[in-house]
Design an enzyme around this catalytic site. Structure first.
Site, PDB file in Angstrom:
ATOM      1  N   LYS A   1     -39.314  76.212  57.024  1.00 28.26           N
ATOM      2  CA  LYS A   1     -39.886  77.558  56.941  1.00 28.26           C
ATOM      3  C   LYS A   1     -38.942  78.477  56.180  1.00 28.26           C
ATOM      4  O   LYS A   1     -37.731  78.250  56.184  1.00 28.26           O
ATOM      5  CB  LYS A   1     -40.067  78.136  58.350  1.00 28.26           C
ATOM      6  CG  LYS A   1     -41.215  77.548  59.125  1.00 28.26           C
ATOM      7  CD  LYS A   1     -41.410  78.287  60.439  1.00 28.26           C
ATOM      8  CE  LYS A   1     -42.564  77.710  61.232  1.00 28.26           C
ATOM      9  NZ  LYS A   1     -43.871  77.872  60.593  1.00 28.26           N
TER      10      LYS A   1
ATOM     11  N   ARG B   1     -50.015  70.335  66.215  1.00 32.31           N
ATOM     12  CA  ARG B   1     -51.161  69.430  66.384  1.00 32.31           C
ATOM     13  C   ARG B   1     -50.692  67.994  66.631  1.00 32.31           C
ATOM     14  O   ARG B   1     -51.396  67.220  67.259  1.00 32.31           O
ATOM     15  CB  ARG B   1     -52.089  69.541  65.172  1.00 32.31           C
ATOM     16  CG  ARG B   1     -51.447  69.174  63.872  1.00 32.31           C
ATOM     17  CD  ARG B   1     -52.206  69.698  62.651  1.00 32.31           C
ATOM     18  NE  ARG B   1     -51.947  71.119  62.389  1.00 32.31           N
ATOM     19  CZ  ARG B   1     -52.483  71.796  61.378  1.00 32.31           C
ATOM     20  NH1 ARG B   1     -53.326  71.207  60.552  1.00 32.31           N
ATOM     21  NH2 ARG B   1     -52.201  73.076  61.206  1.00 32.31           N
TER      22      ARG B   1
HETATM   23  N1  BES Z   1     -45.817  77.580  64.967  1.00 29.87           N
HETATM   24  C1  BES Z   1     -46.449  77.641  63.707  1.00 29.87           C
HETATM   25  C2  BES Z   1     -47.587  78.645  63.651  1.00 29.87           C
HETATM   26  C3  BES Z   1     -47.192  80.077  63.617  1.00 29.87           C
HETATM   27  C4  BES Z   1     -46.614  80.626  62.490  1.00 29.87           C
HETATM   28  C5  BES Z   1     -47.439  80.887  64.693  1.00 29.87           C
HETATM   29  C6  BES Z   1     -46.289  81.959  62.464  1.00 29.87           C
HETATM   30  C7  BES Z   1     -47.125  82.220  64.664  1.00 29.87           C
HETATM   31  C8  BES Z   1     -46.533  82.753  63.554  1.00 29.87           C
HETATM   32  C9  BES Z   1     -47.014  76.276  63.341  1.00 29.87           C
HETATM   33  O1  BES Z   1     -46.298  75.182  63.792  1.00 29.87           O
HETATM   34  C10 BES Z   1     -47.026  76.193  61.847  1.00 29.87           C
HETATM   35  O2  BES Z   1     -45.981  76.183  61.272  1.00 29.87           O
HETATM   36  N2  BES Z   1     -48.214  76.145  61.273  1.00 29.87           N
HETATM   37  C11 BES Z   1     -48.355  76.106  59.872  1.00 29.87           C
HETATM   38  C12 BES Z   1     -49.448  75.132  59.531  1.00 29.87           C
HETATM   39  C13 BES Z   1     -49.524  74.814  58.072  1.00 29.87           C
HETATM   40  C14 BES Z   1     -48.316  74.042  57.637  1.00 29.87           C
HETATM   41  C15 BES Z   1     -50.774  74.023  57.816  1.00 29.87           C
HETATM   42  C16 BES Z   1     -48.721  77.516  59.400  1.00 29.87           C
HETATM   43  O3  BES Z   1     -49.465  78.201  60.099  1.00 29.87           O
HETATM   44  O4  BES Z   1     -48.214  77.919  58.359  1.00 29.87           O
HETATM   45 MN    MN Z   2     -44.748  74.639  62.439  1.00 36.83          MN
END
Ligand code: BES
Ligand code: MN
Ligand code: ZN
Length: 492
Positions: A266, A340
């Site tokens: 990230k 997931r």
């Molecule tokens: N934990 C995150 C989702 C999230 C991000 C919640 C920011 C709250 C604030 C999750 O694990 C994630 O990183 N999801 C990705 C999915 C993508 C790679 C398809 C996302 O939402 O960017």
């Molecule tokens: Mn994630």
């Protein structure tokens, strides 16, 4: 926080000894002659120092003919749960700063209905929480006791007991979600779960570690955990308040104690907020805390899949294919779509309990935050009855959700050339494609998914966990305790 309910009308509240008095004034407030509190409010309204709309407040010191030295007035508008919450939220900082040890709360005016008691208890508990666990000089809120006075004490009693227990569950969820990742590791979450379960009684806890999880064949869950020095935990909480013949509801919480994204790292800004990525798990802990207090006649299974998602030499890589517990193979195209992966194995495991419904709770997608913001959690379910029950529970508990679609066409992008399914689709409808992924693992068990990415915590200056959707889940579960037995049978 100690909450109490006493029989007391507004007139009596004015002459009752307390360090502070909070009077809630509804829009239909009319001054009753001779009652000091009502007269005070009436004159404050007349002098335009105070309004009865929700959000308006007035703070006073030593007003005449009132026993409490500090008096707070708060308008509650139509008196609905949302307006009561708004009123108490507006007082939040002041309540936390009060030098008073105890607070008496009442509704101004005669013959107030008792339906303010539940929302006020929840909102006051919410407002008086202050995170302290990792401060070197803790400065806890001074207020230790809140007494709610109502003329309709008997009628308010059951609502009050429920709200008080729910507030304690919400608080526990907030506390664990707020703790930083080094103070809330998977092992520590497991200890917190163990602490909820007594030596005897209806609440039990079993904790599985890496070996057991490998034996179960949870290749997707293992893949996420393998980049971290912290061992994974699969936590199994059971609450048995009804005969074993009654099928349980299963709650499955995402417990990513820190989500750096893994190799699909990230970006830096706000990455600290990914300590909240175990908010779903925290909500399961909160719910079980309350179940232990209220002891309703239902059966509930709580599963928490807990691990970290970090980049490392051993971490899972984009393109890796893993085998889930269900037997389905998964191409991990993006290691940041880890929620997931842990949930699909937890859902497969949950089916062993033959639940009559399973509900997963997860901070799953940034896309859900974009779609619904911080107001409503995303709700996904192919089961209309379950979806409706959860929607209604959310509305009733002032912890609302919004149903999102699950058309099969949304699953198109999850196709893979190298495995049965890929873990991500494209950017469009990201929260829906995530839910479609999970749906591949639920079989014929009634299932709902709550995406709490937008609702589980607040950012900015008020950064901190909200405790959502504990109130929604409890409302749903406690509603089930009263549901006809035909709906509670164990599925074949
Ligand atoms: N934990 C995150 C989702 C999230 C991000 C919640 C920011 C709250 C604030 C999750 O694990 C994630 O990183 N999801 C990705 C999915 C993508 C790679 C398809 C996302 O939402 O960017
Ligand atoms: Mn994630
Ligand atoms: Zn995540």
């Amino acid at each position: 926080m100690d909450f109490q309910l006493v029989k007391l009308d507004a007139g009596q509240a004015a002459c009752t000894q307390a360090d502070a008095l909070l009077a809630l004034a509804p829009a239909r407030f009319k001054a009753a002659a001779g009652d000091a509190l009502s007269e005070l409010i009436a004159s404050a309204i007349k002098g335009e120092h105070f309004k009865t709309e929700a959000g308006a407040t007035l703070s006073m010191y030593l007003p005449p003919r009132i026993a409490a030295p500090r008096v707070l007035l708060a308008g509650i508008g139509d008196g609905s749960a949302a307006q009561v919450r708004k009123a108490i939220d507006a007082l939040g900082a002041e309540l936390r700063r009060l030098p008073s040890k105890n607070l008496l709360v009442c509704v101004a005016g005669e013959q107030e209905p008792e339906n303010w008691v539940g929302p006020a208890t929840r909102a006051l508990a919410q407002a008086c929480y202050s995170y302290q666990a990792t401060k070197s000089k803790p400065q806890p809120v001074k207020l230790g006791k809140i007494v709610l006075g109502t003329a309709h004490e008997a009628a308010a009693k059951p609502v009050f007991a429920r709200a008080k227990a729910a507030a304690a569950g919400v608080r526990l969820a907030r506390e664990w979600a707020n703790r930083p990742a080094n103070h809330a590791t998977p092992a520590m979450l497991a200890e917190a779960a163990r602490a909820l379960a007594g030596k005897k009684g209806p609440l039990t806890c079993q904790v599985l570690g890496p070996k057991e999880v490998a034996k179960l064949g949870m290749g997707a869950f293992q893949a996420v955990a393998q980049g971290s020095a912290q061992e994974l935990r699969l936590i199994v909480l059971r609450y048995e308040g009804a005969p074993k013949s009654q099928a349980p509801v299963a709650l499955i919480g995402k417990g990513i104690t820190f989500d750096a994204g893994g190799i699909s790292l990230k970006p830096g800004p706000e990455m600290d907020e990914m300590k909240f990525d175990m908010s779903g798990a925290a909500s399961v802990l909160g719910v079980f805390h309350t179940l232990g207090q209220l002891r309703p006649k239902i059966n509930v299974v709580g599963l928490i899949a807990a691990c970290e998602n970090l980049p490392d030499g051993r971490a899972v890589k984009p393109g890796d294919v893993v085998t889930s517990m269900s037997g389905q193979t998964i191409e991990i195209l993006n290691t940041d779509a880890e929620g997931r992966l842990i949930l699909c194995d937890a859902l497969t495991y949950a089916r062993r309990f033959k639940p009559r419904a399973m509900v997963d709770i997860a901070t799953l997608t940034g896309a859900c935050m974009i779609a619904l913001g911080g107001v409503r959690s995303g709700l996904f379910s192919a089961d209309d009855a379950l979806a409706r029950a959860l929607e209604q529970a959310g509305d009733a508990a002032d912890d609302p959700c919004w149903r999102m679609p699950l058309d099969e066409d949304y699953a198109q992008g999850l196709k893979s050339n190298f495995a049965d399914i890929a873990n991500v689709a494209g950017r469009p409808a990201g929260s829906v494609t995530a839910a479609k992924f999970l749906q591949k693992f639920v079989g014929d068990t009634p299932w709902a998914h709550l995406d709490i990415a937008g609702t589980a915590w607040l950012g900015g200056a008020a950064k901190g966990a909200t405790g959502r959707p504990v109130a929604l889940l409890l409302e749903y579960l406690l509603g089930q305790a009263g549901a006809p037995a035909s709906q509670r049978k164990r599925r074949a």
